[in-house]
Design a protein around this motif. Structure first.
Motif, PDB file in Angstrom:
ATOM      1  N   THR A 199      31.776  11.106  27.030  1.00  0.00           N
ATOM      2  CA  THR A 199      32.696   9.962  26.942  1.00  0.00           C
ATOM      3  C   THR A 199      32.467   9.154  25.669  1.00  0.00           C
ATOM      4  OG1 THR A 199      31.181   8.573  28.218  1.00  0.00           O
ATOM      5  CG2 THR A 199      32.913   9.712  29.451  1.00  0.00           C
TER       6      THR A 199
ATOM      7  N   MET B 253      30.864  10.016  21.510  1.00  0.00           N
ATOM      8  CA  MET B 253      31.298  10.689  20.279  1.00  0.00           C
ATOM      9  C   MET B 253      31.831  12.104  20.537  1.00  0.00           C
ATOM     10  SD  MET B 253      27.505  11.083  18.781  1.00  0.00           S
ATOM     11  CE  MET B 253      26.378  12.336  19.364  1.00  0.00           C
TER      12      MET B 253
ATOM     13  N   ARG C 274      27.903   7.682  32.719  1.00  0.00           N
ATOM     14  CA  ARG C 274      27.601   6.682  33.754  1.00  0.00           C
ATOM     15  C   ARG C 274      28.771   5.733  33.994  1.00  0.00           C
ATOM     16  NH1 ARG C 274      22.398   4.454  30.780  1.00  0.00           N
ATOM     17  NH2 ARG C 274      23.962   4.729  29.151  1.00  0.00           N
ATOM     18  N   ASN C 275      29.460   5.370  32.923  1.00  0.00           N
ATOM     19  CA  ASN C 275      30.468   4.315  32.994  1.00  0.00           C
ATOM     20  C   ASN C 275      31.848   4.896  33.351  1.00  0.00           C
ATOM     21  OD1 ASN C 275      32.519   2.485  32.186  1.00  0.00           O
ATOM     22  ND2 ASN C 275      31.055   1.428  30.860  1.00  0.00           N
TER      23      ASN C 275
ATOM     24  N   LYS D  81      34.894   3.968  31.178  1.00  0.00           N
ATOM     25  CA  LYS D  81      34.946   4.704  29.901  1.00  0.00           C
ATOM     26  C   LYS D  81      35.498   6.109  30.133  1.00  0.00           C
ATOM     27  CE  LYS D  81      31.347   5.083  26.848  1.00  0.00           C
ATOM     28  NZ  LYS D  81      29.927   4.869  26.490  1.00  0.00           N
TER      29      LYS D  81
ATOM     30  N   ASP E   8      23.158   8.870  36.114  1.00  0.00           N
ATOM     31  CA  ASP E   8      22.209   8.577  35.034  1.00  0.00           C
ATOM     32  C   ASP E   8      21.323   9.810  34.856  1.00  0.00           C
ATOM     33  OD1 ASP E   8      20.092   7.801  33.431  1.00  0.00           O
ATOM     34  OD2 ASP E   8      19.983   5.788  34.287  1.00  0.00           O
ATOM     35  N   TYR E   9      21.377  10.437  33.704  1.00  0.00           N
ATOM     36  CA  TYR E   9      20.632  11.697  33.548  1.00  0.00           C
ATOM     37  C   TYR E   9      19.108  11.526  33.521  1.00  0.00           C
ATOM     38  CZ  TYR E   9      21.530  10.897  28.417  1.00  0.00           C
ATOM     39  OH  TYR E   9      21.655  10.397  27.152  1.00  0.00           O
TER      40      TYR E   9
ATOM     41  N   HIS F 161      20.003  11.836  25.067  1.00  0.00           N
ATOM     42  CA  HIS F 161      19.037  11.042  24.290  1.00  0.00           C
ATOM     43  C   HIS F 161      17.615  11.539  24.534  1.00  0.00           C
ATOM     44  CE1 HIS F 161      22.084   7.451  24.274  1.00  0.00           C
ATOM     45  NE2 HIS F 161      22.402   8.411  23.430  1.00  0.00           N
TER      46      HIS F 161
ATOM     47  N   GLY G 183      23.451  15.089  11.047  1.00  0.00           N
ATOM     48  CA  GLY G 183      22.812  14.593   9.825  1.00  0.00           C
ATOM     49  C   GLY G 183      23.416  13.275   9.386  1.00  0.00           C
TER      50      GLY G 183
ATOM     51  N   LEU H 212      27.068   9.726  10.430  1.00  0.00           N
ATOM     52  CA  LEU H 212      28.339  10.408  10.694  1.00  0.00           C
ATOM     53  C   LEU H 212      29.247   9.545  11.574  1.00  0.00           C
ATOM     54  CD1 LEU H 212      26.687  13.793  11.681  1.00  0.00           C
ATOM     55  CD2 LEU H 212      28.025  13.427   9.599  1.00  0.00           C
TER      56      LEU H 212
ATOM     57  N   HIS I 138      32.293   9.365  14.573  1.00  0.00           N
ATOM     58  CA  HIS I 138      32.608  10.145  15.780  1.00  0.00           C
ATOM     59  C   HIS I 138      33.483  11.335  15.415  1.00  0.00           C
ATOM     60  CE1 HIS I 138      31.837   6.931  19.091  1.00  0.00           C
ATOM     61  NE2 HIS I 138      30.891   6.961  18.186  1.00  0.00           N
TER      62      HIS I 138
HETATM   63  N1  LIG Z   1      23.194  11.510  12.704  1.00  0.00           N
HETATM   64  C1  LIG Z   1      24.205  10.710  13.087  1.00  0.00           C
HETATM   65  O1  LIG Z   1      25.089  10.436  12.290  1.00  0.00           O
HETATM   66  C2  LIG Z   1      24.221  10.178  14.467  1.00  0.00           C
HETATM   67  C3  LIG Z   1      23.350  10.668  15.434  1.00  0.00           C
HETATM   68  C4  LIG Z   1      23.382  10.123  16.707  1.00  0.00           C
HETATM   69  C5  LIG Z   1      24.267   9.108  16.990  1.00  0.00           C
HETATM   70  N2  LIG Z   1      25.113   8.686  16.031  1.00  0.00           N
HETATM   71  C6  LIG Z   1      26.069   7.575  16.280  1.00  0.00           C
HETATM   72  O2  LIG Z   1      25.400   6.637  17.047  1.00  0.00           O
HETATM   73  C7  LIG Z   1      26.261   6.151  18.035  1.00  0.00           C
HETATM   74  C8  LIG Z   1      25.480   5.873  19.300  1.00  0.00           C
HETATM   75  O3  LIG Z   1      25.027   7.087  19.875  1.00  0.00           O
HETATM   76  P1  LIG Z   1      25.230   7.361  21.404  1.00  0.00           P
HETATM   77  O4  LIG Z   1      24.270   8.336  21.884  1.00  0.00           O
HETATM   78  O5  LIG Z   1      25.351   6.065  22.122  1.00  0.00           O
HETATM   79  O6  LIG Z   1      26.599   8.100  21.382  1.00  0.00           O
HETATM   80  P2  LIG Z   1      27.836   8.250  22.269  1.00  0.00           P
HETATM   81  O7  LIG Z   1      28.103   9.691  22.331  1.00  0.00           O
HETATM   82  O8  LIG Z   1      28.924   7.399  21.737  1.00  0.00           O
HETATM   83  O9  LIG Z   1      27.475   7.753  23.760  1.00  0.00           O
HETATM   84  C9  LIG Z   1      26.554   8.397  24.573  1.00  0.00           C
HETATM   85  C10 LIG Z   1      27.206   9.312  25.622  1.00  0.00           C
HETATM   86  O10 LIG Z   1      26.193   9.739  26.517  1.00  0.00           O
HETATM   87  C11 LIG Z   1      26.396   9.145  27.818  1.00  0.00           C
HETATM   88  N3  LIG Z   1      25.115   8.663  28.294  1.00  0.00           N
HETATM   89  C12 LIG Z   1      24.236   7.894  27.606  1.00  0.00           C
HETATM   90  N4  LIG Z   1      23.162   7.662  28.371  1.00  0.00           N
HETATM   91  C13 LIG Z   1      23.372   8.296  29.543  1.00  0.00           C
HETATM   92  C14 LIG Z   1      22.618   8.421  30.726  1.00  0.00           C
HETATM   93  N5  LIG Z   1      21.415   7.816  30.866  1.00  0.00           N
HETATM   94  N6  LIG Z   1      23.107   9.153  31.743  1.00  0.00           N
HETATM   95  C15 LIG Z   1      24.325   9.743  31.623  1.00  0.00           C
HETATM   96  N7  LIG Z   1      25.091   9.669  30.518  1.00  0.00           N
HETATM   97  C16 LIG Z   1      24.620   8.943  29.486  1.00  0.00           C
HETATM   98  C17 LIG Z   1      27.370   8.005  27.566  1.00  0.00           C
HETATM   99  O11 LIG Z   1      28.091   7.707  28.742  1.00  0.00           O
HETATM  100  P3  LIG Z   1      27.961   6.247  29.447  1.00  0.00           P
HETATM  101  O12 LIG Z   1      28.251   5.252  28.366  1.00  0.00           O
HETATM  102  O13 LIG Z   1      28.947   6.268  30.539  1.00  0.00           O
HETATM  103  O14 LIG Z   1      26.550   6.166  29.916  1.00  0.00           O
HETATM  104  C18 LIG Z   1      28.236   8.606  26.484  1.00  0.00           C
HETATM  105  O15 LIG Z   1      29.114   9.539  27.031  1.00  0.00           O
HETATM  106  C19 LIG Z   1      27.334   7.194  18.236  1.00  0.00           C
HETATM  107  O16 LIG Z   1      28.526   6.534  18.394  1.00  0.00           O
HETATM  108  C20 LIG Z   1      27.275   8.066  16.998  1.00  0.00           C
HETATM  109  O17 LIG Z   1      28.392   7.868  16.143  1.00  0.00           O
HETATM  110  C21 LIG Z   1      25.110   9.178  14.768  1.00  0.00           C
END
Ligand SMILES: NC(=O)c1ccc[n+]([C@@H]2O[C@H](COP(=O)([O-])OP(=O)(O)OC[C@H]3O[C@@H](n4cnc5c(N)ncnc54)[C@H](OP(=O)(O)O)[C@@H]3O)[C@@H](O)[C@H]2O)c1
Length: 185
Positions: free
Chosen positions: A13, A15, A35-36, A39, A59-60, A89, A141, A152, A154
């Motif tokens: 839900t 990126m 989780r949400n 969303k 929640d994983y 994560h 990256g 990067l 989304h």
């Molecule tokens: N190298 C790079 O450029 C790079 C690398 C990593 C991240 N990023 C950026 O950083 C931002 C933040 O990263 P993000 O990981 O928050 O990305 P995200 O993909 O936008 O959100 C995380 C995804 O994982 C789910 N999630 C998170 N924790 C969870 C849990 N405990 N249990 C179940 N599902 C879970 C979230 O759903 P829920 O919200 O419903 O929990 C959502 O679907 C991203 O928007 C991305 O653009 C960039």
């Protein structure tokens, strides 16, 4: 891919939303771990084929609940997934092994697209997968632009993952990881 192909996208839900939409357009039933619920519903509303998207709300970090939800999805779908796209994560190191334990019963080959953050590239951790799993690794990256760098978007992440699915690349870096000293702060 057949008409009733089954995909699970963990973290779909955020990126990886467009990856879920792409798979739905390709005919997959896509089970999205998140989780949400709001969303999830919002991303479902943006999909051309919303009925192809299914919610796995959990929640994983809670391994027992995750295992139960994945088993329920398999039961509902009536078979094991053909494809798993995983963005988990580092705070949940047991989540992917928990899912793999459930799907290892699948007899036919299947594919895992393992999306990992930049720092994982330098750790080169070994993910143990079942014998019939075709393992594909994607590192996120950063982008070097003129004298600056940025993480990067989304759009770039989703496009990169879709390319990996379409072309079946074994190991991919979206953007660059070098020079590491130039990564964004
Ligand atoms: N190298 C790079 O450029 C790079 C690398 C990593 C991240 N990023 C950026 O950083 C931002 C933040 O990263 P993000 O990981 O928050 O990305 P995200 O993909 O936008 O959100 C995380 C995804 O994982 C789910 N999630 C998170 N924790 C969870 C849990 N405990 N249990 C179940 N599902 C879970 C979230 O759903 P829920 O919200 O419903 O929990 C959502 O679907 C991203 O928007 C991305 O653009 C960039």
């Amino acid at each position: 891919m057949t008409k009733n192909s089954f995909a699970i996208v963990i973290g779909g839900t955020g990126m990886l939303e467009r990856v879920c939409h792409f798979l739905a357009e390709e005919g997959y039933d896509v089970y999205v771990v998140h989780r949400n619920k709001n969303k999830f519903q919002a991303m479902q509303g943006r999909c051309l084929f919303p009925h192809k998207l299914y919610s796995i709300s959990v929640d994983y970090h809670d391994e027992a609940a995750l295992q139960k939800k994945i088993q329920e999805a398999i039961q509902l779908k009536g078979g094991y997934p053909d494809l798993i796209v995983s963005w988990i994560h580092n705070s949940a190191p047991h989540a992917l092994p928990t899912i793999l334990k459930v799907v290892k019963e699948r007899k036919k080959p299947w594919k895992l697209i393992h999306v990992q953050g930049s720092s994982s590239f330098f750790v080169k951790e070994n993910t143990t997968v079942p014998d019939n799993c075709e393992y594909r690794r994607v590192y996120l990256g950063f982008v070097l632009e003129n004298r600056n760098s940025r993480w990067l978007t989304h759009e770039e992440i989703a496009s990169g993952v879709i390319k990996v699915i379409k072309h079946d690349y074994r190991e991919t870096v979206i953007g660059t990881l070098k020079p590491w000293s130039k990564r964004p702060s």
